[in-house]
Design a protein around this motif. Structure first.
Motif, short mmCIF file in Angstrom:
data_model
loop_
_atom_site.label_atom_id
_atom_site.label_comp_id
_atom_site.label_asym_id
_atom_site.label_seq_id
_atom_site.Cartn_x
_atom_site.Cartn_y
_atom_site.Cartn_z
N GLN A 199 8.90 -0.32 -8.03
CA GLN A 199 8.38 -0.41 -6.66
C GLN A 199 6.88 -0.66 -6.66
O GLN A 199 6.36 -1.45 -5.85
N ALA A 200 6.16 0.01 -7.56
CA ALA A 200 4.72 -0.17 -7.65
C ALA A 200 4.37 -1.58 -8.12
O ALA A 200 3.39 -2.18 -7.67
N LEU A 201 5.19 -2.13 -9.01
CA LEU A 201 4.97 -3.49 -9.49
C LEU A 201 5.09 -4.48 -8.34
O LEU A 201 4.21 -5.33 -8.13
N TRP A 202 6.18 -4.38 -7.57
CA TRP A 202 6.36 -5.29 -6.44
C TRP A 202 5.32 -5.04 -5.36
O TRP A 202 4.90 -5.97 -4.66
N GLY A 203 4.90 -3.78 -5.22
CA GLY A 203 3.83 -3.48 -4.27
C GLY A 203 2.55 -4.18 -4.66
O GLY A 203 1.84 -4.72 -3.80
N SER A 204 2.23 -4.21 -5.93
CA SER A 204 1.03 -4.89 -6.41
C SER A 204 1.12 -6.40 -6.20
O SER A 204 0.13 -7.05 -5.82
N VAL A 205 2.28 -6.97 -6.44
CA VAL A 205 2.48 -8.40 -6.21
C VAL A 205 2.29 -8.73 -4.73
O VAL A 205 1.66 -9.74 -4.37
N LEU B 249 0.82 -1.21 0.00
CA LEU B 249 0.00 0.00 0.00
C LEU B 249 0.85 1.26 0.00
O LEU B 249 0.46 2.30 -0.56
N ALA B 250 2.01 1.19 0.61
CA ALA B 250 2.91 2.35 0.65
C ALA B 250 3.50 2.65 -0.73
O ALA B 250 4.09 3.72 -0.94
N ARG B 251 3.32 1.73 -1.68
CA ARG B 251 3.97 1.85 -2.98
C ARG B 251 3.01 1.98 -4.16
O ARG B 251 3.46 2.22 -5.29
N VAL B 252 1.71 1.80 -3.92
CA VAL B 252 0.73 1.94 -5.01
C VAL B 252 -0.44 2.79 -4.53
O VAL B 252 -0.67 2.92 -3.33
N PRO B 253 -1.19 3.40 -5.46
CA PRO B 253 -2.37 4.18 -5.08
C PRO B 253 -3.38 3.32 -4.31
O PRO B 253 -3.53 2.13 -4.58
N MET B 254 -4.11 3.93 -3.38
CA MET B 254 -5.06 3.20 -2.55
C MET B 254 -6.11 2.46 -3.36
O MET B 254 -6.42 1.30 -3.10
N ALA B 255 -6.70 3.12 -4.35
CA ALA B 255 -7.77 2.49 -5.13
C ALA B 255 -7.25 1.26 -5.86
O ALA B 255 -7.94 0.24 -5.95
N GLN B 256 -6.04 1.34 -6.41
CA GLN B 256 -5.48 0.20 -7.11
C GLN B 256 -5.22 -0.95 -6.15
O GLN B 256 -5.48 -2.12 -6.46
N ALA B 257 -4.70 -0.63 -4.97
CA ALA B 257 -4.42 -1.66 -3.97
C ALA B 257 -5.70 -2.38 -3.57
O ALA B 257 -5.75 -3.62 -3.52
N ILE B 258 -6.75 -1.62 -3.29
CA ILE B 258 -8.01 -2.23 -2.87
C ILE B 258 -8.62 -3.04 -4.01
O ILE B 258 -9.18 -4.13 -3.79
N ALA B 259 -8.51 -2.54 -5.24
CA ALA B 259 -9.05 -3.28 -6.39
C ALA B 259 -8.40 -4.66 -6.50
O ALA B 259 -9.07 -5.66 -6.78
N LEU B 260 -7.10 -4.73 -6.27
CA LEU B 260 -6.39 -6.00 -6.36
C LEU B 260 -6.83 -6.97 -5.26
O LEU B 260 -6.83 -8.19 -5.46
N THR B 261 -7.20 -6.44 -4.11
CA THR B 261 -7.63 -7.33 -3.02
C THR B 261 -8.99 -7.95 -3.29
O THR B 261 -9.40 -8.87 -2.58
N PHE B 262 -9.71 -7.46 -4.31
CA PHE B 262 -11.04 -7.99 -4.59
C PHE B 262 -11.02 -9.44 -5.07
O PHE B 262 -12.08 -10.07 -5.16
N VAL B 263 -9.83 -9.95 -5.40
CA VAL B 263 -9.79 -11.37 -5.75
C VAL B 263 -10.02 -12.24 -4.52
O VAL B 263 -10.37 -13.41 -4.63
N ALA B 264 -9.86 -11.67 -3.33
CA ALA B 264 -10.02 -12.44 -2.09
C ALA B 264 -11.42 -13.03 -1.92
O ALA B 264 -11.55 -14.22 -1.58
N PRO B 265 -12.50 -12.26 -2.13
CA PRO B 265 -13.83 -12.87 -1.98
C PRO B 265 -14.07 -14.04 -2.92
O PRO B 265 -14.76 -15.00 -2.56
N LEU B 266 -13.50 -13.97 -4.13
CA LEU B 266 -13.67 -15.07 -5.08
C LEU B 266 -12.98 -16.32 -4.55
O LEU B 266 -13.54 -17.43 -4.59
N ILE B 267 -11.77 -16.16 -4.05
CA ILE B 267 -11.06 -17.30 -3.45
C ILE B 267 -11.82 -17.79 -2.22
O ILE B 267 -11.91 -19.00 -1.96
N ALA B 268 -12.39 -16.85 -1.47
CA ALA B 268 -13.14 -17.22 -0.26
C ALA B 268 -14.35 -18.08 -0.58
O ALA B 268 -14.73 -18.95 0.20
N LEU B 269 -14.99 -17.83 -1.74
CA LEU B 269 -16.13 -18.65 -2.14
C LEU B 269 -15.72 -20.11 -2.28
O LEU B 269 -16.45 -21.02 -1.86
N VAL B 270 -14.57 -20.33 -2.87
CA VAL B 270 -14.07 -21.70 -3.04
C VAL B 270 -13.75 -22.31 -1.68
O VAL B 270 -14.12 -23.45 -1.38
N LEU B 271 -13.06 -21.54 -0.84
CA LEU B 271 -12.67 -22.05 0.47
C LEU B 271 -13.89 -22.30 1.35
O LEU B 271 -13.92 -23.27 2.13
#
Length: 300
Positions: free
Chosen positions: A152-158, A91-113
């Motif tokens: 830095q933003a690339l690694w932040g996103s990863v 989060l310290a390396r990418v914009p907040m909206a982009q960071a939160i958008a990337l975390t949206f894959v979590a609910p999809l994984i959560a459905l499977v789990l």
């Protein structure tokens, strides 16, 4: 043991409020992570949270956690160490909206789990939803490259994607945890166990700097974190994990507003479109399932 009546609509509203509190906490934590580093920020926040919550818990508790509850506290506390460190470092390396958008894959994984471990039904369109969500992630990375945000933003996103995987597991554990312990107990032991993890790592990662001049921001971040955690524990005791995971999407709107107000960040069309694809993928994956909210038991 007391039965907790399932209240999905109330739980959904409370979860939305919790995401708002946690989004505001993210903004403060981003400021602190830039100022003193993510590791130091997290280590000191856990200490402050335990100092604030432990006396209240000891005064009102009706007994110590059951063996089952303690196992869940340990599991979630241990999981929170890499999850939170990866997220706030990124989060310290990418914009907040982009960071939160990337975390949206979590609910999809959560459905499977949730289907695998909680026996919660999942729709038949999971494959299509997963492809849409993956396309959204790719689109965000393409936009990042066009914006030339740097390595830095690339690694932040990863790092944030790694945190999202941890958070998907966390959603499922949180559901089980909320069935076996009260919100205050959950909050105290999560901060205690996660804090122990950070401070045990200090000899290897380096002792965290004291947040001189940032005490007010640290207190605010801690209070927002406590509020969000207690509200989520309340919500997850009253509705299913798959059902409540969709409230995470509100975080994008919170992040857009807070990122603009606090850090002057703008949101690219790539990030917006990518977030829309990820959300659409999650909705599609869950569309055909029937959600049940059976009465559960929680510790007295």
């Amino acid at each position: 043991m007391n039965q907790v009546r399932q209240q999905p609509y109330l739980a959904f509203a409370v979860a939305l409020l919790a995401i708002g509190a946690l989004s505001a906490m993210d903004a403060v934590m981003k400021h602190l992570s830039i100022a003193i580093g993510a590791f130091a920020t997290l280590a000191w926040r856990q200490v402050l949270a335990v100092l604030l919550l432990a006396p209240i818990y000891l005064a009102v508790r009706k007994g110590w956690p059951t063996a089952k509850a303690m196992k869940l506290h340990l599991l979630r506390g241990a999981l929170m160490v890499p999850m939170s460190l990866l997220f706030f470092w990124g989060l310290a390396r990418v914009p907040m909206a982009q960071a939160i958008a990337l975390t949206f894959v979590a609910p999809l994984i959560a459905l499977v789990l949730a289907a695998l471990f909680l026996d919660e039904p999942v729709g038949k369109r999971m494959a299509s939803g997963s492809l849409l969500a993956f396309a959204g992630v790719v689109l965000i990375f393409v936009g990042q490259g066009r914006a030339e945000l740097g390595e830095q933003a690339l690694w932040g996103s990863v790092a944030i994607l790694g945190s999202a995987l941890c958070y998907a597991i966390n959603i499922v554990v949180m559901r089980r945890q909320a069935q076996n312990a009260r919100p205050l107990e959950i909050a105290v032991f999560q901060f205690l166990i996660t804090g122990a993890g950070f401070w045990l790592a200090a000899p290897f990662a380096g002792l965290p700097d004291y947040p001189a001049g940032q005490e007010g921001a640290m207190l605010l971040a801690t209070l927002l974190s406590i509020a969000g955690m207690l509200l989520l524990a309340f919500a997850y005791a009253r509705a299913g994990a798959a059902y409540l995971s969709s409230t995470e999407y509100s975080g994008f709107l919170y992040a857009v507003v807070l990122g603009w107000l606090v850090f002057g960040e703008t949101v690219s069309l790539f990030t917006t479109a990518g977030a829309a694809l990820i959300i659409a993928g999650c909705v599609l994956a869950a569309r055909t399932r029937r959600i049940d909210h059976p009465t559960l038991e929680t510790a007295a």
